[in-house]
Design an enzyme around this catalytic site. Sequence first.
Site, PDB file in Angstrom:
ATOM      1  N   GLY A  17       0.778  -1.240   0.000  1.00 45.49           N
ATOM      2  CA  GLY A  17       0.000   0.000   0.000  1.00 45.49           C
ATOM      3  C   GLY A  17       0.809   1.289   0.000  1.00 45.49           C
ATOM      4  N   ILE A  18       0.481   2.151   0.945  1.00 47.98           N
ATOM      5  CA  ILE A  18       1.103   3.478   1.011  1.00 47.98           C
ATOM      6  C   ILE A  18       2.597   3.357   1.336  1.00 47.98           C
ATOM      7  CG2 ILE A  18       1.121   5.659   2.305  1.00 47.98           C
ATOM      8  CD1 ILE A  18      -1.963   5.227   2.697  1.00 47.98           C
ATOM      9  N   ASP A  59       8.238  -6.110  13.622  1.00 47.95           N
ATOM     10  CA  ASP A  59       6.911  -5.980  14.224  1.00 47.95           C
ATOM     11  C   ASP A  59       6.930  -4.651  14.951  1.00 47.95           C
ATOM     12  OD1 ASP A  59       4.635  -5.945  15.759  1.00 47.95           O
ATOM     13  OD2 ASP A  59       4.878  -7.968  16.549  1.00 47.95           O
ATOM     14  N   TYR A 152      -9.793   2.813  15.907  1.00 45.52           N
ATOM     15  CA  TYR A 152      -8.983   3.428  14.848  1.00 45.52           C
ATOM     16  C   TYR A 152      -8.981   4.950  15.012  1.00 45.52           C
ATOM     17  CZ  TYR A 152      -7.114   3.880  10.036  1.00 45.52           C
ATOM     18  OH  TYR A 152      -6.342   4.156   8.925  1.00 45.52           O
TER      19      TYR A 152
HETATM   20  P1  NAI Z   1      -1.850  -1.963   3.911  1.00 46.91           P
HETATM   21  O1  NAI Z   1      -2.658  -2.965   4.667  1.00 46.91           O
HETATM   22  O2  NAI Z   1      -1.848  -2.003   2.429  1.00 46.91           O
HETATM   23  O3  NAI Z   1      -0.335  -1.994   4.417  1.00 46.91           O
HETATM   24  C1  NAI Z   1      -0.027  -2.009   5.780  1.00 46.91           C
HETATM   25  C2  NAI Z   1       1.298  -2.712   5.972  1.00 46.91           C
HETATM   26  O4  NAI Z   1       1.577  -2.705   7.386  1.00 46.91           O
HETATM   27  C3  NAI Z   1       1.279  -4.195   5.539  1.00 46.91           C
HETATM   28  O5  NAI Z   1       2.407  -4.472   4.734  1.00 46.91           O
HETATM   29  C4  NAI Z   1       1.338  -4.961   6.841  1.00 46.91           C
HETATM   30  O6  NAI Z   1       2.043  -6.214   6.749  1.00 46.91           O
HETATM   31  C5  NAI Z   1       2.098  -3.971   7.728  1.00 46.91           C
HETATM   32  N1  NAI Z   1       1.884  -4.233   9.145  1.00 46.91           N
HETATM   33  C6  NAI Z   1       0.716  -4.478   9.794  1.00 46.91           C
HETATM   34  N2  NAI Z   1       0.961  -4.715  11.088  1.00 46.91           N
HETATM   35  C7  NAI Z   1       2.295  -4.597  11.267  1.00 46.91           C
HETATM   36  C8  NAI Z   1       3.163  -4.725  12.380  1.00 46.91           C
HETATM   37  N3  NAI Z   1       2.714  -5.055  13.605  1.00 46.91           N
HETATM   38  N4  NAI Z   1       4.494  -4.512  12.200  1.00 46.91           N
HETATM   39  C9  NAI Z   1       4.980  -4.205  10.981  1.00 46.91           C
HETATM   40  N5  NAI Z   1       4.216  -4.092   9.877  1.00 46.91           N
HETATM   41  C10 NAI Z   1       2.895  -4.294  10.032  1.00 46.91           C
HETATM   42  O7  NAI Z   1      -2.357  -0.541   4.446  1.00 46.91           O
HETATM   43  P2  NAI Z   1      -2.238   0.926   3.796  1.00 46.91           P
HETATM   44  O8  NAI Z   1      -3.545   1.263   3.228  1.00 46.91           O
HETATM   45  O9  NAI Z   1      -1.026   1.042   2.978  1.00 46.91           O
HETATM   46  O10 NAI Z   1      -2.067   1.785   5.115  1.00 46.91           O
HETATM   47  C11 NAI Z   1      -0.823   2.389   5.478  1.00 46.91           C
HETATM   48  C12 NAI Z   1      -1.084   3.392   6.582  1.00 46.91           C
HETATM   49  O11 NAI Z   1      -1.931   4.420   6.081  1.00 46.91           O
HETATM   50  C13 NAI Z   1      -1.788   2.796   7.800  1.00 46.91           C
HETATM   51  O12 NAI Z   1      -1.259   3.379   8.960  1.00 46.91           O
HETATM   52  C14 NAI Z   1      -3.229   3.204   7.597  1.00 46.91           C
HETATM   53  O13 NAI Z   1      -3.936   3.265   8.805  1.00 46.91           O
HETATM   54  C15 NAI Z   1      -3.053   4.557   6.932  1.00 46.91           C
HETATM   55  N6  NAI Z   1      -4.210   4.991   6.146  1.00 46.91           N
HETATM   56  C16 NAI Z   1      -4.708   4.223   5.131  1.00 46.91           C
HETATM   57  C17 NAI Z   1      -5.817   4.660   4.410  1.00 46.91           C
HETATM   58  C18 NAI Z   1      -6.422   3.859   3.290  1.00 46.91           C
HETATM   59  O14 NAI Z   1      -7.535   4.190   2.857  1.00 46.91           O
HETATM   60  N7  NAI Z   1      -5.764   2.853   2.748  1.00 46.91           N
HETATM   61  C19 NAI Z   1      -6.473   5.929   4.747  1.00 46.91           C
HETATM   62  C20 NAI Z   1      -5.846   6.665   5.812  1.00 46.91           C
HETATM   63  C21 NAI Z   1      -4.760   6.205   6.481  1.00 46.91           C
END
Ligand code: NAI
Length: 253
Positions: A17-18, A59, A152
């Site tokens: 993702g991001i 982690d 959240y």
């Molecule tokens: P995603 O699910 O695509 O990626 C999240 C990554 O974090 C994954 O690679 C996962 O393995 C890793 N992760 C989860 N738990 C972990 C841990 N304990 N230790 C290390 N790595 C861990 O999510 P996305 O969408 O890329 O989100 C990235 C950030 O942006 C998050 O903090 C999310 O809350 C925030 N965000 C996302 C939005 C969205 O619509 N996708 C909107 C606003 C904020």
Amino acid sequence: MRRLQGKVALVSGGASGIGLASARRLADEGAEVVLADLNRDGAERAAAEIQGASAELLDVTSDADWQRVADAVAARHGRVDILVNSAGIVAFGSIEDVSLEDWRRTMAVNLDGTFLGCRHGVRVMKATGRGGAIVNLSSVSGIIGGHNIAAYNAAKGAVRLLTKSVALHCARKGYGIRCNSVHPGFVETPMLEAVVNQGRNPQDTRAKLQAGVPLGRNAHPEEVAAMIAYLASDEAAFVTGAEFVIDGGVTAM
Ligand code: NAI
């Protein structure tokens, strides 16, 4: 643009993702990037496709993991200039029905993970005396509430204010370390995909989400990565303790 030439960046949640889009963008702009994630295989696969990148198992809820990874990156590269705290999870539930387990897990990953990241980031950045830039992923959910995301909301709101505290401490100490938060709306990543797929009719759910966005669509992770790259660069030298919304107009309503 090669705004980040010679800089070293650590990205938590870099496998997806991001975080992944940010790692690619930072590398495109010249940084040596380390993707750190609980998903080690994903991080390694992603790193293999990014010039000069490497992967670490992390982690974010573990102090010992942060210690190991921050030290390893600093030892290998001689410095850490940029930290992006992107690892995160979302759990649904109102104040009445969120389980204590979900509450604690959401807090642990999103808030403790960012706290530990900032703490170890400051530690290794401070050691070089060259300053640095920390970017924390909060969310529009760190600014406005939602009825069924109590945990959240609480975690992302806390990340928003933690960011300001880190920024003010580092400014007061004269470390040259900046810390800012990014607040995306809906971004097309595996996290959003999972949210959409929870609905009875994913297509309907996605359409409803998009209909609530003034610009009429969700963000691409690359659009968030562009903001993160700016905040990580010296172009943002006077920017600290600030919050950057990228939500297609949602919070303007
Ligand atoms: P995603 O699910 O695509 O990626 C999240 C990554 O974090 C994954 O690679 C996962 O393995 C890793 N992760 C989860 N738990 C972990 C841990 N304990 N230790 C290390 N790595 C861990 O999510 P996305 O969408 O890329 O989100 C990235 C950030 O942006 C998050 O903090 C999310 O809350 C925030 N965000 C996302 C939005 C969205 O619509 N996708 C909107 C606003 C904020």
